[in-house]
Scaffold this motif. Structure first.
Motif, PDB file in Angstrom:
ATOM      1  N   VAL A  51      16.054   7.031   5.239  1.00 23.40           N
ATOM      2  CA  VAL A  51      16.041   7.436   3.830  1.00 23.40           C
ATOM      3  C   VAL A  51      15.090   6.548   3.032  1.00 23.40           C
ATOM      4  O   VAL A  51      14.426   7.005   2.100  1.00 23.40           O
ATOM      5  CB  VAL A  51      17.457   7.365   3.225  1.00 23.40           C
ATOM      6  N   ALA A  52      15.001   5.280   3.400  1.00 25.89           N
ATOM      7  CA  ALA A  52      14.193   4.302   2.655  1.00 25.89           C
ATOM      8  C   ALA A  52      12.730   4.269   3.096  1.00 25.89           C
ATOM      9  O   ALA A  52      11.990   3.373   2.675  1.00 25.89           O
ATOM     10  CB  ALA A  52      14.809   2.914   2.801  1.00 25.89           C
ATOM     11  N   ALA A  53      12.303   5.207   3.920  1.00 26.01           N
ATOM     12  CA  ALA A  53      10.912   5.203   4.404  1.00 26.01           C
ATOM     13  C   ALA A  53       9.938   5.320   3.236  1.00 26.01           C
ATOM     14  O   ALA A  53      10.043   6.243   2.426  1.00 26.01           O
ATOM     15  CB  ALA A  53      10.695   6.352   5.374  1.00 26.01           C
ATOM     16  N   PRO A  54       8.976   4.391   3.099  1.00 24.59           N
ATOM     17  CA  PRO A  54       7.972   4.489   2.030  1.00 24.59           C
ATOM     18  C   PRO A  54       7.114   5.738   2.194  1.00 24.59           C
ATOM     19  O   PRO A  54       7.060   6.330   3.279  1.00 24.59           O
ATOM     20  CB  PRO A  54       7.132   3.212   2.227  1.00 24.59           C
ATOM     21  N   ARG A  55       6.447   6.118   1.145  1.00 23.16           N
ATOM     22  CA  ARG A  55       5.600   7.301   1.183  1.00 23.16           C
ATOM     23  C   ARG A  55       4.547   7.157   2.282  1.00 23.16           C
ATOM     24  O   ARG A  55       3.870   6.133   2.392  1.00 23.16           O
ATOM     25  CB  ARG A  55       4.905   7.500  -0.161  1.00 23.16           C
ATOM     26  N   GLY A  56       4.419   8.172   3.122  1.00 28.17           N
ATOM     27  CA  GLY A  56       3.461   8.151   4.216  1.00 28.17           C
ATOM     28  C   GLY A  56       3.982   7.532   5.494  1.00 28.17           C
ATOM     29  O   GLY A  56       3.293   7.533   6.515  1.00 28.17           O
ATOM     30  N   GLU A  57       5.201   6.966   5.449  1.00 31.39           N
ATOM     31  CA  GLU A  57       5.812   6.356   6.633  1.00 31.39           C
ATOM     32  C   GLU A  57       7.008   7.195   7.060  1.00 31.39           C
ATOM     33  O   GLU A  57       7.646   7.872   6.244  1.00 31.39           O
ATOM     34  CB  GLU A  57       6.281   4.932   6.316  1.00 31.39           C
ATOM     35  N   ARG A  60       0.821  -1.218   0.000  1.00 28.56           N
ATOM     36  CA  ARG A  60       0.000   0.000   0.000  1.00 28.56           C
ATOM     37  C   ARG A  60       0.851   1.262   0.000  1.00 28.56           C
ATOM     38  O   ARG A  60       0.515   2.258  -0.625  1.00 28.56           O
ATOM     39  CB  ARG A  60      -0.930  -0.008   1.222  1.00 28.56           C
ATOM     40  N   SER A  61       1.931   1.243   0.729  1.00 29.55           N
ATOM     41  CA  SER A  61       2.876   2.364   0.696  1.00 29.55           C
ATOM     42  C   SER A  61       4.201   1.824   0.182  1.00 29.55           C
ATOM     43  O   SER A  61       4.656   0.770   0.615  1.00 29.55           O
ATOM     44  CB  SER A  61       3.050   2.978   2.092  1.00 29.55           C
ATOM     45  N   SER A  62       4.774   2.530  -0.774  1.00 29.60           N
ATOM     46  CA  SER A  62       5.966   2.019  -1.429  1.00 29.60           C
ATOM     47  C   SER A  62       7.031   3.106  -1.539  1.00 29.60           C
ATOM     48  O   SER A  62       6.729   4.295  -1.648  1.00 29.60           O
ATOM     49  CB  SER A  62       5.605   1.512  -2.837  1.00 29.60           C
ATOM     50  N   MET A  63       8.274   2.666  -1.503  1.00 34.35           N
ATOM     51  CA  MET A  63       9.381   3.560  -1.830  1.00 34.35           C
ATOM     52  C   MET A  63       9.241   3.981  -3.294  1.00 34.35           C
ATOM     53  O   MET A  63       8.683   3.242  -4.111  1.00 34.35           O
ATOM     54  CB  MET A  63      10.722   2.836  -1.642  1.00 34.35           C
ATOM     55  N   SER A  64       9.765   5.136  -3.635  1.00 36.06           N
ATOM     56  CA  SER A  64       9.801   5.558  -5.026  1.00 36.06           C
ATOM     57  C   SER A  64      11.003   4.922  -5.712  1.00 36.06           C
ATOM     58  O   SER A  64      11.922   4.419  -5.058  1.00 36.06           O
ATOM     59  CB  SER A  64       9.894   7.076  -5.117  1.00 36.06           C
ATOM     60  N   LEU A  65      11.005   4.946  -7.031  1.00 34.67           N
ATOM     61  CA  LEU A  65      12.143   4.395  -7.768  1.00 34.67           C
ATOM     62  C   LEU A  65      13.427   5.160  -7.451  1.00 34.67           C
ATOM     63  O   LEU A  65      14.503   4.569  -7.348  1.00 34.67           O
ATOM     64  CB  LEU A  65      11.867   4.436  -9.265  1.00 34.67           C
ATOM     65  N   THR A  66      13.300   6.473  -7.284  1.00 31.35           N
ATOM     66  CA  THR A  66      14.486   7.272  -6.943  1.00 31.35           C
ATOM     67  C   THR A  66      15.026   6.875  -5.578  1.00 31.35           C
ATOM     68  O   THR A  66      16.250   6.791  -5.380  1.00 31.35           O
ATOM     69  CB  THR A  66      14.138   8.773  -6.955  1.00 31.35           C
ATOM     70  N   GLN A  67      14.120   6.623  -4.626  1.00 25.02           N
ATOM     71  CA  GLN A  67      14.561   6.162  -3.310  1.00 25.02           C
ATOM     72  C   GLN A  67      15.311   4.846  -3.416  1.00 25.02           C
ATOM     73  O   GLN A  67      16.346   4.652  -2.762  1.00 25.02           O
ATOM     74  CB  GLN A  67      13.348   5.968  -2.388  1.00 25.02           C
ATOM     75  N   VAL A  68      14.792   3.924  -4.220  1.00 29.41           N
ATOM     76  CA  VAL A  68      15.447   2.633  -4.388  1.00 29.41           C
ATOM     77  C   VAL A  68      16.859   2.818  -4.941  1.00 29.41           C
ATOM     78  O   VAL A  68      17.817   2.197  -4.457  1.00 29.41           O
ATOM     79  CB  VAL A  68      14.620   1.720  -5.319  1.00 29.41           C
ATOM     80  N   ARG A 121       6.411  -2.632  -5.043  1.00 32.32           N
ATOM     81  CA  ARG A 121       5.240  -2.227  -5.832  1.00 32.32           C
ATOM     82  C   ARG A 121       5.650  -1.274  -6.952  1.00 32.32           C
ATOM     83  O   ARG A 121       5.276  -1.465  -8.117  1.00 32.32           O
ATOM     84  CB  ARG A 121       4.199  -1.559  -4.934  1.00 32.32           C
ATOM     85  N   ALA A 122       6.425  -0.261  -6.613  1.00 32.55           N
ATOM     86  CA  ALA A 122       6.884   0.687  -7.630  1.00 32.55           C
ATOM     87  C   ALA A 122       7.796   0.011  -8.639  1.00 32.55           C
ATOM     88  O   ALA A 122       7.744   0.313  -9.842  1.00 32.55           O
ATOM     89  CB  ALA A 122       7.609   1.851  -6.965  1.00 32.55           C
ATOM     90  N   LEU A 123       8.605  -0.927  -8.182  1.00 29.27           N
ATOM     91  CA  LEU A 123       9.525  -1.613  -9.082  1.00 29.27           C
ATOM     92  C   LEU A 123       8.789  -2.507 -10.072  1.00 29.27           C
ATOM     93  O   LEU A 123       9.192  -2.650 -11.228  1.00 29.27           O
ATOM     94  CB  LEU A 123      10.526  -2.442  -8.275  1.00 29.27           C
ATOM     95  N   LEU A 124       7.692  -3.124  -9.619  1.00 29.61           N
ATOM     96  CA  LEU A 124       6.920  -4.008 -10.496  1.00 29.61           C
ATOM     97  C   LEU A 124       6.074  -3.231 -11.507  1.00 29.61           C
ATOM     98  O   LEU A 124       5.881  -3.670 -12.641  1.00 29.61           O
ATOM     99  CB  LEU A 124       6.015  -4.916  -9.663  1.00 29.61           C
ATOM    100  N   LEU A 125       5.583  -2.073 -11.093  1.00 30.22           N
ATOM    101  CA  LEU A 125       4.656  -1.316 -11.935  1.00 30.22           C
ATOM    102  C   LEU A 125       5.349  -0.365 -12.903  1.00 30.22           C
ATOM    103  O   LEU A 125       4.733   0.097 -13.866  1.00 30.22           O
ATOM    104  CB  LEU A 125       3.676  -0.520 -11.066  1.00 30.22           C
TER     105      LEU A 125
END
Length: 309
Positions: free
Chosen positions: A255-261, A115-123, A177-181
């Motif tokens: 730094v790796a906190a998913p969006r909203g976390e 439901r909440s995922s890191m962004s590709l840039t974060q990864v 999630r972001a990596l798969l989509l």
């Protein structure tokens, strides 16, 4: 595919998804380490290693003594960072091409954790930082190592390998999630936009902690024999390099906190293992210093981080 079946069977046996399995590995490893550290009979045999270790009896008198003889050279610490570096390279390639190994794990992340995922840039940023950490530590092990007869328990070595291999997955798993989509593009590697306040503050913290740890390792390697450290970073602190490593992994978790976390819980579990393992080793080091140089020499010293621990 065989790999997917193996992952499915492993996760089915634990009734967990990939994220919970990783968190459980880190936390159970930390709990096990603490448990072993409590009884003196286990602590002295299995947790103390390197120059702080006492010699193993020449003739084993029981099962614990026999298990304690399962040792490997202390120089095998280098294997940890080889594993870390190879893991970083492997998963970077798998993520970039959405390979079979990546899909076998990323598709086994529950909807709740997606439901909440890191962004590709974060990864990209976090994987690069972990790669930098593994590369630096491997270089230090090769450059600063000295001939030594010190040894460590085989399970300690195996657990260390498991930790670094698991960390290579933990650093990106909450971005599955972001990596798969989405597909990577050159834009994800071009830092043309202003970084977020979190990234702006925490990446420099990671780099400063890395620099302090490097300086500590360089100083320790320059000592001709085991003496009480006199470098400014060791003034009142037994193991500042351990404290620096804790800051490194805590900064990665933030730094790796998913969006909203506010924090990445998988990397937080990784940090807990690091803090517990190094915290116990720092205690052993302080006790060893007290025995070798006198209790007054380190009586008021902090273990790893001044005014914290």
């Amino acid at each position: 595919m065989i790999l997917s079946l193996w992952v499915d069977k492993a996760l089915e046996a634990t009734a967990m998804d990939a994220v919970d399995a990783l968190r459980a590995f880190f936390l159970l490893s930390a709990i096990t380490t603490i448990t072993i550290s409590i009884p003196t009979s286990l602590h002295s045999r299995f947790l103390v290693y390197g120059p702080r270790a006492t010699s193993t009896p020449a003739q084993s008198k029981g099962l614990l003594d026999y298990l304690a003889t399962w040792q490997v050279p202390h120089s095998y610490f280098t294997h940890f960072y080889i594993a870390s570096l190879l893991s970083s390279v492997f998963w970077a390639a798998q993520i970039a091409c959405k390979g079979a190994a990546f899909r076998a794990i990323a598709t086994r992340v529950s909807e709740e954790h997606q439901r909440s995922s890191m962004s590709l840039t974060q990864v990209v940023i976090c994987c690069a930082l972990l790669f930098l950490q593994g590369s630096r530590r491997l270089w230090e092990c090769i450059s600063f190592s000295k001939p030594s007869s010190s040894r460590m328990w085989f399970v300690h070595w195996a657990l260390g390998l498991g930790f670094y291999l698991a960390a290579g997955v933990a650093i990106w798993i909450e971005g599955s999630r972001a990596l798969l989509l989405n597909d990577f593009s050159i834009a994800h590697f071009q830092m043309t936009n202003a970084p977020s306040l979190r990234t702006f503050a925490l990446v420099p913290l990671f780099l400063v902690a890395s620099g302090l740890q490097h300086d500590s390792h360089h100083y320790l390697s320059s000592l001709k024999k085991y003496t009480l450290p006199e470098h400014p970073m060791f003034r009142g602190v037994v193991c500042p390099h351990y404290g620096a490593e804790c800051i490194i992994y805590l900064s990665l978790a933030l730094v790796a906190a998913p969006r909203g976390e506010w924090i990445n819980k998988t990397m937080l579990a990784c940090f807990v293992f690091v803090a517990v393992n190094l915290g116990l080793t720092a205690r052993n080091t302080k006790q060893w210093y007290a025995q070798k140089f006198g209790n007054d020499s380190v009586r008021d010293w902090w273990f790893m981080v001044p005014y914290v621990y």
